[in-house]
Design a protein around this motif. Structure first.
Motif, short mmCIF file in Angstrom:
data_model
loop_
_atom_site.label_atom_id
_atom_site.label_comp_id
_atom_site.label_asym_id
_atom_site.label_seq_id
_atom_site.Cartn_x
_atom_site.Cartn_y
_atom_site.Cartn_z
N ARG A 1 13.72 -11.00 -24.89
CA ARG A 1 13.34 -11.76 -23.93
C ARG A 1 14.27 -12.90 -23.70
O ARG A 1 13.85 -13.67 -22.36
CB ARG A 1 11.82 -12.10 -24.16
CG ARG A 1 10.83 -11.00 -24.07
CD ARG A 1 9.41 -11.55 -24.26
NE ARG A 1 8.52 -10.34 -24.70
CZ ARG A 1 7.18 -10.50 -24.08
NH1 ARG A 1 7.05 -11.29 -23.02
NH2 ARG A 1 6.29 -9.49 -24.39
N THR A 2 15.21 -13.36 -24.38
CA THR A 2 15.88 -14.37 -24.27
C THR A 2 17.15 -14.12 -24.77
O THR A 2 17.46 -13.54 -25.46
CB THR A 2 15.35 -15.78 -25.24
OG1 THR A 2 15.60 -15.34 -26.54
CG2 THR A 2 13.81 -15.98 -24.83
N ARG B 1 10.84 -9.81 -17.48
CA ARG B 1 10.73 -10.54 -18.90
C ARG B 1 11.94 -9.96 -19.81
O ARG B 1 11.94 -10.88 -20.87
CB ARG B 1 9.65 -9.84 -19.27
CG ARG B 1 8.02 -10.07 -18.78
CD ARG B 1 6.80 -9.68 -19.45
NE ARG B 1 5.62 -9.66 -18.82
CZ ARG B 1 4.91 -10.79 -18.62
NH1 ARG B 1 5.24 -12.06 -18.95
NH2 ARG B 1 3.63 -11.00 -17.59
N LEU B 2 12.68 -9.13 -19.53
CA LEU B 2 13.79 -8.64 -20.22
C LEU B 2 15.05 -9.25 -20.04
O LEU B 2 15.45 -9.46 -18.73
CB LEU B 2 13.94 -7.25 -20.39
CG LEU B 2 12.37 -6.36 -20.65
CD1 LEU B 2 12.56 -4.95 -20.34
CD2 LEU B 2 11.91 -6.87 -22.04
N GLN B 3 15.77 -9.59 -21.17
CA GLN B 3 17.05 -10.03 -21.03
C GLN B 3 18.20 -8.94 -21.43
O GLN B 3 19.26 -9.02 -21.17
CB GLN B 3 17.36 -11.11 -21.70
CG GLN B 3 16.76 -12.55 -21.23
CD GLN B 3 17.39 -12.98 -19.93
OE1 GLN B 3 18.37 -12.82 -19.54
NE2 GLN B 3 16.53 -13.29 -18.73
N ASP C 1 9.14 -5.35 -29.62
CA ASP C 1 9.13 -6.75 -28.80
C ASP C 1 9.38 -7.68 -29.83
O ASP C 1 8.90 -7.95 -30.71
CB ASP C 1 7.73 -6.81 -28.26
CG ASP C 1 7.47 -8.02 -27.16
OD1 ASP C 1 8.47 -8.99 -27.43
OD2 ASP C 1 6.69 -8.14 -26.89
N THR D 1 10.08 -10.79 -29.38
CA THR D 1 9.23 -12.12 -29.52
C THR D 1 7.84 -12.21 -30.28
O THR D 1 7.45 -13.09 -31.17
CB THR D 1 8.78 -12.26 -27.86
OG1 THR D 1 10.07 -12.56 -27.21
CG2 THR D 1 8.25 -13.79 -27.91
#
Length: 419
Positions: A143-144, A186-188, A296, A298
């Motif tokens: 996500r980042t 939400r995804l990088q 996921d 995160t």
């Protein structure tokens, strides 16, 4: 040779299968009424050699400090459960948080996990065993940008081990998992491991046990294992609720309960229970469901397709041997799934918890016990019991039979903690 396997989870049953294949007389003992009714029952469902990573890594203490500030932390330490065994485990875990230890430990984990995936494929081809399995890879979702940057170190080790992998942009992720379209914002990026798989560990173990029984393996259920009886350098029996059982050799595959069984015969096994949770929900919308399996990053939550069901598993809780279901952990699983997919009915989900037998270095203990010549260990697989089961079982059976192992095995034994 007659061999008793203590424990009927996925690790114990696969060990029994390979021992029987090699001509041994095998008996499996377990307190439950059937196979795989504890930690193997409803795990995340991933056969993920490419995702085999020790928790002990450089920077972990800072990560843990940050996680403690968040409601949906992937790691929970229950203060009421703090004990000497927990403190010892955490101390040894932190000792492994160096760059050198991480490289060594991850290399060992990748070796046994890759071998295990190959053994599973061979077993599947040999028997036609069914377990809602799929061989469509795994995607670790970031996500980042910071998560992507940290993934480059793992990619280096994957490359050195010859494990296929690819870094995906968001479009690349959606090509493989179109059900994530609603989570696009939400995804990088993502790390795809095309060699990873998925499947129901309980269904696999149940069906393999039936095949093993056809080979002559005897299963003794509803039998409480009370003590291992030892002489100076060998085991001469196992005391159970149904009387004493004897054999030529013994295999301990009791997961998190293994250290308790070994303590009275003065063997220290560095395994501690780390509690995990899962939800299993029916699919209600195929367009918003996973094709295979994703992680996921995160929340450290795995979301896996198992036939017409979705398995959502994860979190790590240090709370001793307590098995109470925690509602705050359920909220974390539901949050991750709802943000990423949402195509399952969580109101009808089955909520479950189990104790993962973790070692401080992440690598299972597979090999001789050291002190007792006829006692063998196959335990400490942590979150990767399903991933490493077939390879661990085959490896240990080969060692017991005096065969040459197909991969290096000496550094998987207990003596790595004593030498």
């Amino acid at each position: 040779m007659k061999i008793i396997v203590l424990g009927a989870g996925v690790v114990g049953v696969t060990t029994a299968w390979y021992l029987a294949e090699q001509g041994h007389e095998v008996e499996v003992v377990d307190r439950q009424p059937g196979v795989a009714l504890e930690t193997s029952f409803a795990n995340a469902g991933q056969v993920s050699p490419g995702y085999s990573t020790p928790w002990a890594m450089p920077g972990l203490p800072l990560k843990v400090a940050g996680w403690m500030l968040h409601k949906h932390s992937p790691l929970i330490i229950r203060a009421a459960a703090i004990s000497v065994p927990m403190a010892r485990f955490v101390t040894q875990l932190l000792e492994n948080c160096t760059h050198h230890a991480y490289d060594v430990n991850k290399g060992r984990m990748l070796r046994i996990a890759e071998y295990s995936r190959d053994c599973l494929a061979e077993l599947r081809n040999q028997t036609g065993i069914h377990y809602d399995g799929s061989q469509k890879g795994l995607i670790q979702l970031f996500r980042t940008q910071k998560q992507i940057d940290h993934a480059h170190e793992d990619m280096r080790l994957l490359g050195e081990s010859g494990i296929p992998h690819e870094l995906l942009d968001v479009d690349g992720i959606l090509k493989h998992e179109p059900g994530l379209l609603g989570a696009r914002h939400r995804l990088q990026g993502g790390l795809r491991l095309p060699g990873d798989e998925a499947g129901d560990a309980y269904l696999f173990t149940k069906n393999l046990a039936a095949l093993a029984a056809e080979k002559g393996v005897k299963f003794r259920f509803r039998t409480r294992i009370e003590a291992i009886e030892a002489a100076s350098d060998s085991i001469y029996g196992v005391r159970t609720s149904e009387g004493r059982l004897t054999a030529d050799a013994y295999v301990l595959a009791l997961g998190s309960y293994s250290p308790r069984m070994l303590a009275p015969i003065e063997l220290k096994l560095p395994v501690y229970p780390v509690k995990g949770y899962s939800l299993t929900a029916p699919i209600t919308d195929e367009s918003r469901a996973p094709v295979s399996t994703v992680n996921d990053e995160t929340y450290k939550v795995a979301i896996t397709r198992l036939g017409d069901r979705i398995r959502i598993g994860g979190t790590a809780e240090l709370t001793g041997w307590r098995l109470r279901l925690s509602e705050d952990r359920r909220e974390t699983l539901e949050l991750s799934f709802s943000e990423m997919f949402g195509g399952g009915d969580l109101s009808r989900a089955r909520y479950w918890t189990g104790l993962r037998p973790c070692t401080p270095d992440g690598t299972p203990v597979v090999g001789p016990s050291g002190r007792y010549g006829n006692l063998w260990l196959n335990t400490g697989h942590g979150t990767l019991g399903w991933t490493m089961a077939a390879g661990s079982g085959k490896l240990l059976a080969d060692r017991i039979s005096g065969r040459r192992t197909e991969i290096p095995a000496l550094d998987l034994s207990l003596d790595r903690y004593t030498s």
